[in-house]
Motif scaffolding. Structure first.
Motif, mmCIF file in Angstrom:
data_model
loop_
_atom_site.group_PDB
_atom_site.id
_atom_site.type_symbol
_atom_site.label_atom_id
_atom_site.label_comp_id
_atom_site.label_asym_id
_atom_site.label_seq_id
_atom_site.Cartn_x
_atom_site.Cartn_y
_atom_site.Cartn_z
ATOM 1 N N GLN A 164 9.807 -16.661 -49.453
ATOM 2 C CA GLN A 164 11.007 -17.356 -49.909
ATOM 3 C C GLN A 164 10.710 -18.169 -51.164
ATOM 4 O OE1 GLN A 164 14.071 -17.026 -48.793
ATOM 5 N NE2 GLN A 164 13.437 -15.584 -47.229
ATOM 6 N N THR A 165 9.571 -18.840 -51.169
ATOM 7 C CA THR A 165 9.186 -19.648 -52.328
ATOM 8 C C THR A 165 9.006 -18.766 -53.551
ATOM 9 O OG1 THR A 165 8.090 -21.235 -50.882
ATOM 10 C CG2 THR A 165 7.496 -21.299 -53.202
ATOM 11 N N GLU A 180 14.289 -18.617 -60.407
ATOM 12 C CA GLU A 180 14.310 -19.710 -61.387
ATOM 13 C C GLU A 180 13.796 -19.238 -62.741
ATOM 14 O OE1 GLU A 180 12.046 -22.912 -59.737
ATOM 15 O OE2 GLU A 180 13.534 -23.348 -58.183
ATOM 16 N N TYR A 225 10.387 -15.827 -54.089
ATOM 17 C CA TYR A 225 11.697 -15.342 -54.513
ATOM 18 C C TYR A 225 12.442 -16.420 -55.292
ATOM 19 C CZ TYR A 225 11.170 -11.340 -51.349
ATOM 20 O OH TYR A 225 10.740 -10.211 -50.727
ATOM 21 N N LYS A 226 12.365 -17.666 -54.808
ATOM 22 C CA LYS A 226 13.034 -18.765 -55.503
ATOM 23 C C LYS A 226 12.441 -18.972 -56.889
ATOM 24 C CE LYS A 226 14.466 -21.412 -51.451
ATOM 25 N NZ LYS A 226 14.247 -22.643 -50.676
ATOM 26 N N GLN A 227 11.111 -18.923 -56.971
ATOM 27 C CA GLN A 227 10.463 -19.111 -58.269
ATOM 28 C C GLN A 227 10.834 -17.984 -59.219
ATOM 29 O OE1 GLN A 227 6.299 -19.467 -57.337
ATOM 30 N NE2 GLN A 227 6.435 -21.667 -56.973
#
Length: 162
Positions: free
Chosen positions: A82-83, A90, A85-87
């Protein structure tokens, strides 16, 4: 065959004395040793049973701990995904914003250059118009055809300067 009562009675008396002595000195201690041995074996069986139950409980605890560790590892992996994917999202968003900003700057620069070119063209056109007017006045051309030729000639000169 005759039965000897005396030897039979003596044998019974000897057997009674032997039984009494064995009961007092041999059977008592032998039975107490056997009872102690039975109690010891019974205690060992109880301890073995308790140890087995503890081992089963320990194995169950280890299974639960292993299952919990697997669950935590899976959660850590999911959280990492998840981290990441978020990065990635962004980074893509920042790249899009930067592309839009660069595009807007390029459009502004193009517009600015276009305005400068138009301004230069206007000033050049203005100076050409003044030159044409001054030439017309100098020649004092009387005919419309001569004026038209002079305008065409200067327009060709302006067209050749591009």
């Amino acid at each position: 065959m005759s039965l000897h009562w005396e030897s039979f009675v003596m044998t019974l008396i000897a057997f009674g004395i032997l039984y009494f002595l064995l009961n007092k000195y041999a059977f008592g201690p032998l039975f107490s040793v056997m009872e102690k041995r039975r109690e010891l074996i019974q205690n060992q069986l109880s301890e073995a049973s308790a140890t087995r139950e503890q081992a089963i409980a320990f194995v169950e605890e280890q299974k639960q701990a292993l299952q919990q560790a697997r669950k935590e590892a899976h959660e850590i992996i999911e959280q990492s995904k998840q981290t990441s994917y978020k990065q990635a999202a962004e980074i893509l968003e920042q790249a899009k914003e930067q592309a839009v900003r660069l595009k807007d700057e390029a459009v502004r620069d193009i517009e600015s250059e276009k305005n400068k070119a138009v301004q230069e063209l206007r000033s050049e056109l203005g100076s050409m118009s003044v030159k044409i007017a001054s030439k017309l006045l100098e020649k004092e051309v009387s005919t419309d055809q001569a004026q038209e030729q002079l305008v065409n000639q200067y327009l060709k000169e302006v067209g050749g300067r591009q």
